[in-house]
Design a protein around this motif. Structure first.
Motif, PDB file in Angstrom:
ATOM      1  N   ALA A   1      18.840 -20.264   0.316  1.00 46.87           N
ATOM      2  CA  ALA A   1      17.755 -20.740   1.168  1.00 46.87           C
ATOM      3  C   ALA A   1      17.344 -19.342   1.799  1.00 46.87           C
ATOM      4  N   ARG A   2      17.009 -18.483   0.923  1.00 43.98           N
ATOM      5  CA  ARG A   2      16.797 -17.101   1.510  1.00 43.98           C
ATOM      6  C   ARG A   2      15.224 -17.063   2.103  1.00 43.98           C
ATOM      7  N   THR A   3      14.431 -18.089   1.502  1.00 41.86           N
ATOM      8  CA  THR A   3      13.045 -18.301   1.899  1.00 41.86           C
ATOM      9  C   THR A   3      12.810 -19.689   2.392  1.00 41.86           C
ATOM     10  N   THR A   4      11.517 -19.993   3.031  1.00 37.62           N
ATOM     11  CA  THR A   4      11.163 -21.375   3.347  1.00 37.62           C
ATOM     12  C   THR A   4      11.064 -21.931   1.809  1.00 37.62           C
ATOM     13  N   GLY A   5      10.360 -21.300   0.869  1.00 32.13           N
ATOM     14  CA  GLY A   5      10.153 -21.938  -0.589  1.00 32.13           C
ATOM     15  C   GLY A   5      11.478 -22.261  -1.065  1.00 32.13           C
TER      16      GLY A   5
END
Length: 116
Positions: free
Chosen positions: A31-35
């Motif tokens: 979960a490094r990005t919102t996507g």
């Protein structure tokens, strides 16, 4: 050296348990990005990883709330609010590459869940 039947059975059982544990794939949710967060949280109910994915998502949200600088809170129906966050992020795709903690706090703030 004489091997007793009990020792042989115990060794076989331990080897079987170890093999089963090693065969079970570990889930490594990213979960490094919102996507990426939204992708994990969209795991289908029939997916074997669904329960772990939902625990990851819920834990992620609780972790963000614990560290939120503006005293954000989440109502008991966190899944409904999270669904709103997902819809907001997809409607504003510029946020899909953002840090998911930052975008979640921004969403919660915009929707009145944070103290100003």
């Amino acid at each position: 050296m004489m091997v007793h039947a009990k020792e042989l059975i115990l060794a076989a059982a331990m080897l079987g348990a170890t093999s089963a544990a090693m065969a079970a794939p570990e889930q490594d949710f990213q979960a490094r990005t919102t996507g990426q967060l939204l992708e994990v949280c969209r795991t289908k109910p029939d997916d074997p990883a669904h329960a772990n994915a939902m625990r990851f998502c819920h834990g992620f949200v609780l972790g963000v709330l614990a560290r939120a600088p503006r005293g954000c809170t989440l109502p008991r129906e966190w899944r409904r609010v999270f669904a709103g966050y997902a819809a907001w992020a997809h409607a504003n795709p510029i946020h899909l590459d953002d840090n998911p903690g930052n975008s979640l706090v921004e969403f919660l703030d915009l929707h009145g869940h944070c103290r100003t």
